[in-house]
Write a protein that holds these residues in place. Structure first.
Motif, PDB file in Angstrom:
ATOM      1  N   SER A 249      50.194 -41.392  17.802  1.00  0.00           N
ATOM      2  CA  SER A 249      50.387 -39.947  17.760  1.00  0.00           C
ATOM      3  C   SER A 249      50.644 -39.492  16.331  1.00  0.00           C
ATOM      4  CB  SER A 249      51.546 -39.556  18.694  1.00  0.00           C
ATOM      5  OG  SER A 249      51.675 -38.146  18.770  1.00  0.00           O
ATOM      6  N   ARG A 250      51.599 -38.595  16.165  1.00  0.00           N
ATOM      7  CA  ARG A 250      51.820 -37.902  14.892  1.00  0.00           C
ATOM      8  C   ARG A 250      52.273 -38.824  13.772  1.00  0.00           C
ATOM      9  NH1 ARG A 250      53.349 -35.083  19.150  1.00  0.00           N
ATOM     10  NH2 ARG A 250      55.361 -36.152  19.189  1.00  0.00           N
ATOM     11  N   SER A 251      51.887 -38.447  12.547  1.00  0.00           N
ATOM     12  CA  SER A 251      52.311 -39.153  11.344  1.00  0.00           C
ATOM     13  C   SER A 251      52.930 -38.159  10.372  1.00  0.00           C
ATOM     14  CB  SER A 251      51.129 -39.846  10.656  1.00  0.00           C
ATOM     15  OG  SER A 251      50.507 -40.770  11.513  1.00  0.00           O
ATOM     16  N   ARG A 252      53.874 -38.622   9.577  1.00  0.00           N
ATOM     17  CA  ARG A 252      54.426 -37.813   8.487  1.00  0.00           C
ATOM     18  C   ARG A 252      53.989 -38.462   7.184  1.00  0.00           C
ATOM     19  NH1 ARG A 252      59.426 -37.962   5.555  1.00  0.00           N
ATOM     20  NH2 ARG A 252      59.881 -35.946   4.573  1.00  0.00           N
ATOM     21  N   ILE A 253      53.283 -37.699   6.366  1.00  0.00           N
ATOM     22  CA  ILE A 253      52.707 -38.233   5.134  1.00  0.00           C
ATOM     23  C   ILE A 253      53.418 -37.635   3.924  1.00  0.00           C
ATOM     24  CG2 ILE A 253      50.602 -38.444   3.756  1.00  0.00           C
ATOM     25  CD1 ILE A 253      49.020 -38.287   6.347  1.00  0.00           C
ATOM     26  N   VAL A 254      53.822 -38.499   3.005  1.00  0.00           N
ATOM     27  CA  VAL A 254      54.478 -38.085   1.769  1.00  0.00           C
ATOM     28  C   VAL A 254      53.740 -38.723   0.600  1.00  0.00           C
ATOM     29  CG1 VAL A 254      56.611 -38.080   0.418  1.00  0.00           C
ATOM     30  CG2 VAL A 254      56.712 -37.899   2.916  1.00  0.00           C
ATOM     31  N   ASN A 255      53.292 -37.897  -0.339  1.00  0.00           N
ATOM     32  CA  ASN A 255      52.535 -38.405  -1.498  1.00  0.00           C
ATOM     33  C   ASN A 255      51.351 -39.272  -1.054  1.00  0.00           C
ATOM     34  OD1 ASN A 255      54.324 -37.146  -3.304  1.00  0.00           O
ATOM     35  ND2 ASN A 255      55.696 -38.913  -3.299  1.00  0.00           N
TER      36      ASN A 255
END
Length: 203
Positions: free
Chosen positions: A33-39
Motif C-alpha cells: 500500500s502507501r509509501s512515504r518518500i523523503v528525498n
C-alpha cells in the motif's frame, strides 16, 4: 502482537515476505500500500490486508466498459503492517501492526490460493518448461506436479497461473528484428570494418 512490533528487517523485501507468510498462517491475503518518500527515498511503507479500503466509485462507472466490473472484495479491513526506516540501526522497524479483520477469513485449506500466496517457484517453472519442450500439455504438467505434491490441494498455483507464466516468458523473448540487431552490433564491435544500416519500411 507485542513481539511483531519489536521486529526489525534489513530491507523492505523481507518485511513484505514476513507479513505475507504471517498472513498465510492466518488465512488472509495482503498487498503493498502507501509509501512515504523523503528525498526520493522510501522511508515508510504500509502492507495491508487485501480487503483494506474500498473500490473507487469511478471504476464502477467507467464508460465504454467491455466487461462487467469484478465483484467488490474490499470492505475497509484495518489489518496492516506499517514499517519505517530507522537511520540509527539502518533497518526497517515496525511502527504499527493491526491484526483485526472485519470479514470472515477463508478456511485454512484455501489460503494457499489467495492472490498474494499463489506463486510458481523457480523449480516449478523450470520443470514446466522442460516438460513443455517434450510436448507435454499444461493440464498434464499440472497433474504431474500435483502428484509430486501429494494432491491438487497442495499445489500453490492454478493452471491459469501456468498459462500466465508461459505468456510472460513469450513477452520477454526478443523478436527476430531485435535479435538480428543485437547480433550485428556484436559483430560490429569486434570488426571496425563492418558497417550496417537500418532502413525503415515505407508506409
Amino acid at each position: 502482537m507485542k513481539n511483531i512490533c519489536q521486529l526489525h528487517f534489513v530491507d523492505l523485501g523481507l518485511a513484505f515476505e514476513f507479513y505475507n507468510s504471517y498472513a498465510k498462517t492466518r488465512d488472509f491475503s495482503v498487498r503493498k500500500s502507501r509509501s512515504r518518500i523523503v528525498n526520493e527515498k522510501v522511508r515508510e511503507k504500509a502492507y495491508v490486508c487485501s480487503c483494506e479500503g474500498y473500490r473507487l466509485e469511478k471504476w464502477n462507472h467507467m464508460k465504454n466498459r467491455v466487461r462487467e466490473p469484478k465483484p467488490e472484495t474490499r470492505c475497509g479491513c484495518m489489518s496492516k503492517l506499517h514499517v519505517f526506516f530507522d537511520a540509527v540501526t539502518e533497518s526497517w522497524v515496525v511502527r504499527d501492526f493491526c491484526d483485526e479483520h472485519n470479514y470472515e477469513l477463508v478456511v485454512p485449506k484455501l489460503a494457499r490460493m489467495l492472490r498474494s500466496h499463489k506463486k510458481m517457484t523457480e523449480p516449478d517453472i523450470s520443470q514446466m518448461n522442460h516438460m513443455k519442450e517434450v510436448g507435454i500439455s499444461i493440464p498434464n504438467i499440472f497433474g504431474s506436479l500435483a502428484s509430486q505434491c501429494g494432491g491438487y490441494e497442495n499445489v500453490n498455483f492454478s493452471i491459469k497461473d501456468m498459462h500466465n507464466q508461459v505468456a510472460k516468458q513469450r513477452r520477454q523473448l526478443p523478436d527476430d528484428l531485435t535479435s538480428a540487431m543485437a547480433y550485428l552490433k556484436t559483430l560490429a564491435a569486434r570488426d571496425q570494418n563492418l558497417f550496417y544500416s537500418v532502413e525503415k519500411g515505407r508506409e
